[in-house]
Design a protein around this motif. Structure first.
Motif, PDB file in Angstrom:
ATOM      1  N   ASP A   1      52.846  35.109  40.460  1.00 25.17           N
ATOM      2  CA  ASP A   1      51.297  34.633  40.218  1.00 25.17           C
ATOM      3  C   ASP A   1      50.665  34.656  41.446  1.00 25.17           C
ATOM      4  OD1 ASP A   1      52.986  33.111  37.974  1.00 25.17           O
ATOM      5  OD2 ASP A   1      53.502  30.712  38.521  1.00 25.17           O
ATOM      6  N   PHE A   2      51.393  34.740  43.602  1.00 28.12           N
ATOM      7  CA  PHE A   2      49.653  34.922  43.836  1.00 28.12           C
ATOM      8  C   PHE A   2      49.321  35.960  43.433  1.00 28.12           C
ATOM      9  CE2 PHE A   2      48.875  35.381  48.287  1.00 28.12           C
ATOM     10  CZ  PHE A   2      48.242  34.979  47.927  1.00 28.12           C
ATOM     11  N   VAL A   3      50.724  36.912  43.920  1.00 26.72           N
ATOM     12  CA  VAL A   3      50.231  38.545  43.824  1.00 26.72           C
ATOM     13  C   VAL A   3      49.105  38.609  42.643  1.00 26.72           C
ATOM     14  CG1 VAL A   3      51.071  40.508  43.903  1.00 26.72           C
ATOM     15  CG2 VAL A   3      52.305  39.221  44.839  1.00 26.72           C
ATOM     16  N   TYR A   4      49.681  38.269  41.654  1.00 24.09           N
ATOM     17  CA  TYR A   4      49.100  38.339  40.131  1.00 24.09           C
ATOM     18  C   TYR A   4      47.331  38.270  40.516  1.00 24.09           C
ATOM     19  CZ  TYR A   4      46.906  37.900  35.404  1.00 24.09           C
ATOM     20  OH  TYR A   4      46.380  37.662  35.082  1.00 24.09           O
ATOM     21  N   THR A   5      47.002  36.590  41.261  1.00 23.39           N
ATOM     22  CA  THR A   5      45.492  36.044  41.284  1.00 23.39           C
ATOM     23  C   THR A   5      45.470  37.034  42.021  1.00 23.39           C
ATOM     24  OG1 THR A   5      46.688  34.047  40.506  1.00 23.39           O
ATOM     25  CG2 THR A   5      44.495  34.279  41.823  1.00 23.39           C
ATOM     26  N   LEU A   6      46.224  37.706  42.976  1.00 22.37           N
ATOM     27  CA  LEU A   6      45.032  38.803  43.994  1.00 22.37           C
ATOM     28  C   LEU A   6      44.703  39.951  43.969  1.00 22.37           C
ATOM     29  CD1 LEU A   6      47.340  37.756  47.486  1.00 22.37           C
ATOM     30  CD2 LEU A   6      44.744  37.033  46.196  1.00 22.37           C
ATOM     31  N   SER A   7      45.717  40.488  42.528  1.00 23.50           N
ATOM     32  CA  SER A   7      45.343  41.741  41.757  1.00 23.50           C
ATOM     33  C   SER A   7      44.461  41.813  40.768  1.00 23.50           C
ATOM     34  CB  SER A   7      46.833  42.342  41.254  1.00 23.50           C
ATOM     35  OG  SER A   7      47.197  42.349  41.781  1.00 23.50           O
ATOM     36  N   ARG A   8      43.729  40.684  40.249  1.00 24.67           N
ATOM     37  CA  ARG A   8      43.334  40.004  39.455  1.00 24.67           C
ATOM     38  C   ARG A   8      41.764  40.246  40.189  1.00 24.67           C
ATOM     39  NH1 ARG A   8      43.766  39.032  34.102  1.00 24.67           N
ATOM     40  NH2 ARG A   8      41.972  39.032  32.812  1.00 24.67           N
TER      41      ARG A   8
END
Length: 329
Positions: free
Chosen positions: A198-205
């Motif tokens: 979830d954290f990686v997805y938030t940064l990528s988004r």
């Protein structure tokens, strides 16, 4: 069809899925019209049966049949009757043809209220509907033979045995043994991996939005990075139980049907999904019956689980100004 302007000799025109659907529909209309309605296609049968189930309008079926899109009204009645007879086969518990034994299955029970417009408001239809969900490759059952003379079938009578609630059911957690650890530290590794994703997805988004790049949503990203190919879920429709689900007798009948389905599918247990109102009644009945405890796993649907959490959070922080207001539909 105008799908391509380039002349091709030995190659085929590359078309999209929507264009292929339109082309297949026109081709089936040509076959059905050339045979003067003697050769039934998937479209002529499926479209007619679907329109009849959704609208129940004979006039609309006749219009579509006159335009050459569907089979006649009599043919639609014959095929609906043949499916009803083939699905029942003289058995009390009906298993859909696309549900196979020996494979994990989930049954979802819910109410279906038609709310007909009546002057007094009484006499409206309140029935119970159920569907079965099963993942994996399944095979259909026996071939359905369509009779040319049979157009109607007598609906089976539904008998709901009365149920008397004399004592409350209780559940003891100490007396039940389980091989699954319920310690708080048991699933920390799995939870930490999900938090990292979830954290990686938030940064990528966030980076994609600031850079002007296109980035898929959470569902699209999960589908792309998933290692295994997701299987298609098969949906089987159970017969309608002509009784309101608000009665305990009806809920008890649903649990009995589920146990019989579990036995027919040769499964050790089966999962049942209810909404919040039915879940409380089903658990109360399950705690009183040993067979229900051993064969049925009852859980809330995702939407009603979220509603329960929201209600609990609102109750805890009510004094701080958080309040859940009733929604008017």
């Amino acid at each position: 069809m105008g799908f391509s302007d380039q002349p091709l000799r030995e190659e085929r025109v590359q078309i999209s899925g929507n264009e292929q659907t339109k082309l297949l529909s026109i081709a089936q209309d040509l076959i059905y019209a050339e045979s003067k309605g003697r050769k039934f296609t998937h479209k002529s049968l499926a479209l007619g049966m679907t329109v009849r189930q959704i609208t129940g309008s004979v006039r609309l079926l006749r219009i579509l049949h006159g335009l050459g899109h569907t089979a006649s009204v009599a043919t639609v009645y014959k095929h609906d009757t043949a499916l009803a007879i083939a699905s029942s086969r003289g058995q009390d518990i009906i298993i859909p043809r696309n549900i196979n034994p020996g494979m994990f299955a989930t049954v979802v029970w819910d109410n279906n209220d038609f709310n007909e417009e009546a002057v007094s408001g009484k006499g409206t239809t309140h029935v119970a509907n159920g569907i079965m969900l099963q993942n994996g490759n399944t095979t259909l059952g026996d071939h359905v033979t369509v009779s040319k003379s049979c157009r109607t079938v007598q609906a089976p009578e539904t008998y709901i045995a009365p149920y008397t609630n004399r004592e409350k059911g209780t559940i003891s957690l100490r007396s039940q043994s389980s091989d699954i650890s319920i310690d708080d530290k048991s699933y920390q590794d799995e939870q930490q991996f999900a938090r990292n994703v979830d954290f990686v997805y938030t940064l990528s988004r966030k980076y994609a939005s600031e850079s002007g790049l296109l980035f898929p949503g959470w569902t699209g990203l999960s589908t792309q990075v998933h290692k295994e190919i997701p299987t298609v879920t098969n949906i089987g429709y159970l017969p309608v139980i002509d009784a309101p689900v608000t009665d305990l007798a009806t809920v008890n009948a649903l649990l009995k049907h589920s146990v019989s389905i579990c036995q027919r599918l040769q499964l050790p247990e089966i999962v049942l999904v209810f909404d919040e109102a039915l879940y409380a009644k089903a658990q109360m009945l399950r705690w009183k019956n040993e067979e229900y405890k051993n064969r049925l796993v009852i859980r809330l649907g995702d939407f009603h689980t979220i509603m329960s959490f929201c209600s609990a959070i609102a109750k805890i922080f009510k004094d701080a100004g958080l309040e859940v207001r009733p929604v008017v539909y």
